[in-house]
Design an enzyme around this catalytic site. Structure first.
Site: not given
Length: 217
Positions: A43, A134
């Site tokens: 990421e 998340k």
């Protein structure tokens, strides 16, 4: 089916490396070191200078490695998400939920993983088609929080990020996390140029996640 394949690879690996760096070159070095250690989810935080160029270069570097999935993090709005997707991002991560970003990602069938803290926020995200939420910042919660959330929302897939380390990663997995997002101590050795240490840490995270899953049977 591409969206499903990306999500499957993230869950299978169980670890997403959140890349934060002071330069494009440092970000690429960190990413390569993480992949060498077995972390397949990368990421790229959009706080990195020239983050879109980092994604483009990594897309080229890992063109022959289909196990690696590249994403963009710290994405705050739909325009940044579109920029990231055009640069090669296969998934989008935000510190909070944004409806327009969710719509854009759904349009292009790109997984969107927004940061949520409460059951209300998670329910709202699920209603907008989010597949993995998340939990951010996870350092304000005990890993047992995952089980608490999954009592009323058994269908939710949670990836804690922020505060996950080698000492607690197994507990996050054992309590029901589908994956974890890791930065902090994983990427810290880059400040001294010790990229081999990053690879070592990456392999340790992968090992601990594997062992935790095996313990669950």
């Amino acid at each position: 089916m591409n969206k499903y394949n990306v999500l499957s690879k993230i869950v299978e690996c169980g670890v997403v490396a959140v890349i934060r760096a002071d330069s494009k070159e440092e970000a690429i070095e960190i990413s390569e070191s993480c992949v060498k250690g077995g972390i397949k989810g990368i990421e790229v935080a959009f706080t990195i200078p020239e983050a879109d160029l980092v994604l483009k270069e990594l897309t080229s570097l890992f063109a022959d490695n289909r196990e690696v999935v590249l994403g963009a993090g710290t994405v705050l709005d739909a325009s940044t998400a579109r920029m990231a997707i055009l640069a090669g991002a296969q998934f989008i991560v935000s510190p909070c939920f944004d409806g327009e970003t969710a719509k854009l990602c759904n349009l292009y069938q790109v997984p969107y993983m927004p940061g949520c803290m409460t059951i209300t926020e998670m329910k709202h995200a699920l209603a907008h088609g989010v597949d993995i939420i998340k939990l951010f910042p996870s350092n304000v919660y005990d890993p047992k929080f995952i089980k608490t959330v999954k009592a009323p929302l058994p269908q939710v897939n949670i990836m804690p990020t922020g505060g996950v380390n080698l000492d607690n990663v197994a507990q996050w997995i054992k309590n029901g996390s589908v994956a974890v997002g890791v930065s902090g101590n994983l990427v810290a050795p880059a400040k001294t140029g010790d990229y081999e240490k990053i690879t070592e840490y990456a392999s340790k995270y992968i090992k601990k996640v594997k062992e935790a899953r095996e313990a669950l049977g």
